[in-house]
Write a protein that holds these residues in place. Structure first.
Motif, mmCIF file in Angstrom:
data_model
loop_
_atom_site.group_PDB
_atom_site.id
_atom_site.type_symbol
_atom_site.label_atom_id
_atom_site.label_comp_id
_atom_site.label_asym_id
_atom_site.label_seq_id
_atom_site.Cartn_x
_atom_site.Cartn_y
_atom_site.Cartn_z
ATOM 1 N N THR A 164 3.504 -3.795 20.873
ATOM 2 C CA THR A 164 2.325 -4.597 20.565
ATOM 3 C C THR A 164 2.736 -5.751 19.654
ATOM 4 N N GLN A 165 2.169 -6.919 19.898
ATOM 5 C CA GLN A 165 2.456 -8.060 19.027
ATOM 6 C C GLN A 165 1.586 -7.923 17.774
ATOM 7 N N LEU A 166 2.254 -7.693 16.635
ATOM 8 C CA LEU A 166 1.510 -7.366 15.434
ATOM 9 C C LEU A 166 2.355 -7.640 14.200
ATOM 10 N N ASP A 167 1.697 -8.057 13.102
ATOM 11 C CA ASP A 167 2.328 -8.194 11.792
ATOM 12 C C ASP A 167 1.481 -7.409 10.792
ATOM 13 N N LEU A 168 2.119 -6.498 10.061
ATOM 14 C CA LEU A 168 1.390 -5.731 9.055
ATOM 15 C C LEU A 168 2.346 -5.315 7.946
ATOM 16 N N VAL A 169 1.739 -4.900 6.821
ATOM 17 C CA VAL A 169 2.500 -4.391 5.681
ATOM 18 C C VAL A 169 1.973 -3.009 5.349
ATOM 19 N N ASP A 170 2.841 -2.013 5.458
ATOM 20 C CA ASP A 170 2.482 -0.640 5.124
ATOM 21 C C ASP A 170 2.859 -0.387 3.669
ATOM 22 N N LEU A 171 1.874 -0.064 2.842
ATOM 23 C CA LEU A 171 2.110 0.138 1.418
ATOM 24 C C LEU A 171 2.359 1.608 1.106
ATOM 25 N N PRO A 172 3.056 1.890 0.005
ATOM 26 C CA PRO A 172 3.259 3.282 -0.387
ATOM 27 C C PRO A 172 1.926 4.005 -0.540
ATOM 28 N N GLY A 173 1.921 5.282 -0.192
ATOM 29 C CA GLY A 173 0.687 6.050 -0.262
ATOM 30 C C GLY A 173 0.263 6.348 -1.694
ATOM 31 N N LEU A 174 -1.036 6.287 -1.925
ATOM 32 C CA LEU A 174 -1.587 6.591 -3.243
ATOM 33 C C LEU A 174 -1.612 8.102 -3.463
#
Length: 899
Positions: A231-241
């Motif tokens: 899939t064409q996508l840009d995202l930022v996965d942050l550390p889990g709280l």
């Protein structure tokens, strides 16, 4: 629809009943494939979908077969990002890779959730990209995922250093680049990234083998992957709280993660995918609580948050989940509806394909009647993709104007920097470069020293909405309350310092302060003078309190208060000291040196007070010079440093030595007094006038008493009792102050004159009393006796030493006041005004100095260094990249709406 491609033939039929799901059938005539499946695609994209299927079959699947889930997976690629939006994201990706553009907040999708909520599994389903599987938390840093669809498969892993990293650390981390050949290699690469960042997943502690708490950093792991099934996508996965600290995740780590996530959420250009597991209660979600709390002060979060539930197969309360999906339970008031997605567990992620995952999700919905009450647009990965696609389009369109404006400002800044740091290969070019800097510096310094605070108008040709170097304001506006206001408005600031100096001299300058005995405290000081310390001035008494910082007042303008002493004690002390310094003066006088030493003793704190004032002035001047040099040469720190080292600092030191010499001359002039000050300033006329007034008062009261006696027929003279009553009568007519200890009689200068007058009055009274006594007894006396009866009544004066000491005290007190005022005026006008402010624009960094300087110094200051050429090349490359990004973004903004 029928498409022929080389040896392949595809028959596609599609029907789109208005009330039924879209149906798509693909037949492969050669391979005998006949596929039927459901897909929420649009008519306009059907031909493109089929072309992708054909291309994929031709390149990868000849001799094989394709199942429904694979076809659905390829079709779903078109549901998330179209070609126009891909161009925007590619341009923004180029932008985020520029150091110079690190301050620009680009539109991006960030993923926020608690630990163990299934974020990684959800991202795999969205992007069709495999994340590492770990039994414990594995996200200790943000992970930026950039996925693109292409025929060729390749994945590149790199590190984007945090802004807090030092330059050597940035260079080291930026060198990390790893190519991923197979998905199975990704966990090992992540471990190498952890080692590079110093955040190993489970470091051993000591010899006991216990585990240290996990560390979390702001550096970003960047994964750029391309492939036909992505899939064409840009995202930022942050550390889990996480809510509670444990042995492996302490409070320090919790604060680090909280601060990091909040920083991303605060960015108005962040679209937030909020992941909440329904395997636990909503009340226990740290991520949801954070969003709700921040939404109280940031209403934009209602538009920027998309909520998605995971783990519906393990829901603790299906009814609560359904209430949230229907918008009746969540208090966040999100504009986007909540969605629910069934994700894989760790075992399934390691053993099952993503296509099987999609089948299981559809089967779960069919097999669970409770979840069938979820609206069709809020269930499953396809609904989430569709929601994300729409939200990303709208969010990006809304953010583009601001990003474009920031890029234009950044480009203008680079253009100005390139113009200011142009090639300096010749002496003429170097001098011309420094000549412009000196002109700007001199203009700013002159305005600050004169107190006009005027910035020159910009003469550059550019848009009204744009700013160039000439538009940058140096002097503050009236409403500006920043700390630089005082430092830039130099004359105003130094005038405040001068007022504080005058206050310090007046309140703290004396060693001994003569006070009224009646106004002093009852207890005595160590010397038994009968006077204790009264109220000492505080920093709040200073007239510039609130205008200067408390630290400046405390460190430079606060000193021990003078010791308090009454006049008699002060005169007695001097009388006891003056005999040790006798010279050729007659008895009853103090030596000339006694006058000088007494003034020196009283003014011995002047040097410390004046020295600290001059230090405060020079601190302000040096701070201003640094600010003015920064404004005159804003783009080249190395040149600024060289100018400071070779020109401004030596010039300031020379000017500082001159001001110190002038200050020493003033202190020397005032330290022991000079006849010029005595002749010019000491004025005893007020004392003489007060003495005359008292004498006249005595005459008036004694005359009135004599007249009253004559009227009563008691005789023509006054008795001693009548004289005493007349003097006491003066106390009821406002003359008590004159007779008090601190009045006119407190000074030996007037006391002798007054007491002589009183002595004459009492002598006359004594003789008159004797004559009355002789007449009453009718006794006869000899001629010699008459002379004895007319002897004088004399009030004996104090010792000659006391009179001389009193005279010295009176003279020095008057001289001190005049000398102190003149000293303050000379320091502020001669040392500060004339010796510093007037000289600054003329001697520090001038165009004449640049023209006169020798070639070697000019070369050391402005000679082009290899680093200068590299910076210029980097600026030119950044400018070119920014120009291309700007062109792309403007084209997308002015074209039809994205999507």
């Amino acid at each position: 629809m029928c498409i022929n491609s080389t040896s392949l033939s595809y028959s596609v039929t599609s029907t789109f009943p208005s009330s039924q799901p879209h149906h798509l059938q693909i037949q492969h005539s050669l391979l005998g494939i006949n596929l039927n499946f459901t897909q929420p695609a649009r008519i306009a994209t059907m031909s493109h979908i089929v072309s992708n299927v054909a291309s994929g079959l031709a390149n990868s699947w000849l001799g094989g077969s394709i199942d429904e889930s694979q076809a659905r997976g390829l079709g779903s690629v078109q549901d998330l990002i179209d070609s126009t939006q891909t161009s925007v994201f590619d341009a923004l990706k180029e932008l985020s890779g520029l150091r110079v553009a690190s301050s620009i907040e680009i539109p991006q999708l960030i993923v926020v959730g608690d630990q163990s909520t299934g974020k990684s599994s959800l991202l795999e389903a969205i992007g069709r990209f495999h994340f590492p599987v770990a039994s414990r938390v594995c996200t200790q840093f943000p992970t930026k995922l950039s996925l693109r669809r292409s025929h060729d498969e390749h994945t590149l892993v790199s590190i984007q250093p945090a802004a807090s990293r030092t330059e050597p650390e940035r260079e080291r981390l930026e060198q990390f680049k790893e190519k991923l050949s197979r998905p199975e290699e990704f966990p090992a690469i992540v471990e190498r990234v952890r080692a590079e960042l110093g955040v190993s997943a489970s470091p051993l502690h000591g010899t006991s083998g216990s585990r240290e708490p996990l560390k979390f950093v702001e550096d970003v792991l960047v994964v750029r992957s391309s492939g036909p099934g992505l899939t064409q996508l840009d995202l930022v996965d942050l550390p889990g709280l996480f809510s509670a600290a444990t042995q492996h995740q302490d409070d320090t780590g919790k604060r680090a993660v909280d601060d990091m996530v909040k920083q991303y959420i605060r960015s108005r250009n962040s679209l937030i995918l909020l992941v909440v597991s329904v395997a636990t209660s909503f009340a226990g979600s740290a991520a949801l609580a954070m969003i709700q709390d921040m939404a109280k002060t940031d209403p934009s979060l209602e538009e920027r948050v998309i909520g998605v539930m995971t783990n519906p197969d393990r829901a603790v309360s299906i009814e609560d989940a359904l209430d949230v999906l229907n918008g009746t339970l969540d208090s966040t008031n999100l504009r986007h509806p909540w969605l629910v997605v069934k994700n894989q567990d760790q075992r399934e992620r390691g053993n099952e394909s993503l296509s099987l995952r999609d089948k299981k999700e559809e089967r779960f919905l069919l097999d669970n009647k409770e979840w069938q009450r979820v609206p069709s647009g809020q269930w499953g990965i396809q609904a989430l993709r569709s929601t994300l696609r729409t939200a990303l389009i709208r969010h990006t369109q809304a953010a583009l104007p601001g990003v474009i404006a920031e890029i234009e400002a950044m480009m203008q800044s680079i253009v100005s920097r390139l113009a200011a740091t142009s090639c300096r290969s010749t002496d003429h070019a170097r001098r011309l470069y420094l000549y412009d800097i000196a002109q700007k510096f001199t203009d700013l310094t002159r305005e600050a020293c004169l107190g006009t605070y005027h910035d020159k108008e910009c003469r550059e040709m550019h848009k009204v909405s744009e700013e160039c170097r000439g538009c940058t304001r140096f002097f503050p506006r009236l409403s500006d309350e920043s700390p630089d206001v005082q430092q830039k408005n130099l004359r105003a600031y130094i005038r405040l310092l001068s007022r504080a100096f005058a206050f310090s001299m007046r309140e703290y300058g004396k060693t001994k302060m003569v006070v009224d005995t009646a106004g002093a405290h009852d207890n005595t000081n160590e010397k038994g003078s009968g006077v204790d310390k009264q109220h000492e001035p505080t920093s709040s008494d200073n007239p510039v309190h609130g205008l200067l910082s408390p630290g400046i007042i405390a460190s430079h303008y606060t000193f021990p208060a003078p010791d308090l002493i009454d006049r008699q004690g002060w005169e007695s002390w001097l009388a006891s000291r003056s005999p040790h310094f006798r010279s050729r003066e007659p008895q009853g006088e103090v030596s000339e040196i006694t006058y000088h030493l007494l003034f020196e003793y009283q003014s011995e704190k002047w040097r410390d007070i004046a020295s600290k004032h001059l230090t405060a002035v020079w601190t302000a001047v040096e701070t201003f010079v640094d600010l003015a040099l920064d404004a005159a040469c804003p783009f080249d720190a190395e040149v600024r440093s060289a100018i400071s080292k070779h020109i401004t600092s030596p010039a300031l030191e020379d000017l500082k030595r001159k001001s110190q010499r002038t200050m020493n001359d003033l202190l020397s002039c005032h330290s022991r007094g000079h006849t010029g000050f005595y002749d010019g300033f000491v004025n005893i006329a007020p004392l003489q006038q007060r003495t005359r007034e008292l004498s006249q008062g005595l005459d008036n009261h004694l005359s009135a008493a004599t007249a009253a006696t004559a009227t009563s027929g008691s005789g023509s003279g006054l008795t001693s009792d009548e004289v005493f009553k007349a003097i006491m009568l003066m106390g009821t007519t406002g003359c008590v102050g004159w007779l008090g200890a601190t009045g006119i009689l407190a000074s030996e200068l007037s006391r002798g004159s007054v007491l002589r007058q009183l002595g004459s009055a009492f002598s006359a009274a004594y003789n008159n009393q004797k004559q009355k006594e002789r007449g009453a007894t009718n006794s006869t006396t000899k001629k010699g006796e008459n002379s004895s009866l007319s002897s004088s009544f004399v009030i004996p004066p104090r010792s000659l030493d006391d009179i001389a000491a009193a005279r010295a005290v009176e003279h020095v007190e008057m001289f001190y006041e005049m000398s102190m005022m003149s000293f303050v005026g000379y320091v502020n006008s001669l040392v500060v005004e004339g010796g510093i402010l007037r000289e600054l624009p003329e001697v520090i960094l001038t165009q004449g100095r640049i023209l006169r300087e020798n070639d070697a110094v000019i070369e050391m200051i402005a000679g082009e260094r290899p680093s200068d050429a590299r910076k210029r090349e980097r600026d030119e490359a950044d400018l070119e990249t920014l120009s291309k990004v700007l062109e792309t973004l403007k084209a997308c903004r002015h074209s039809a709406p994205l999507g």
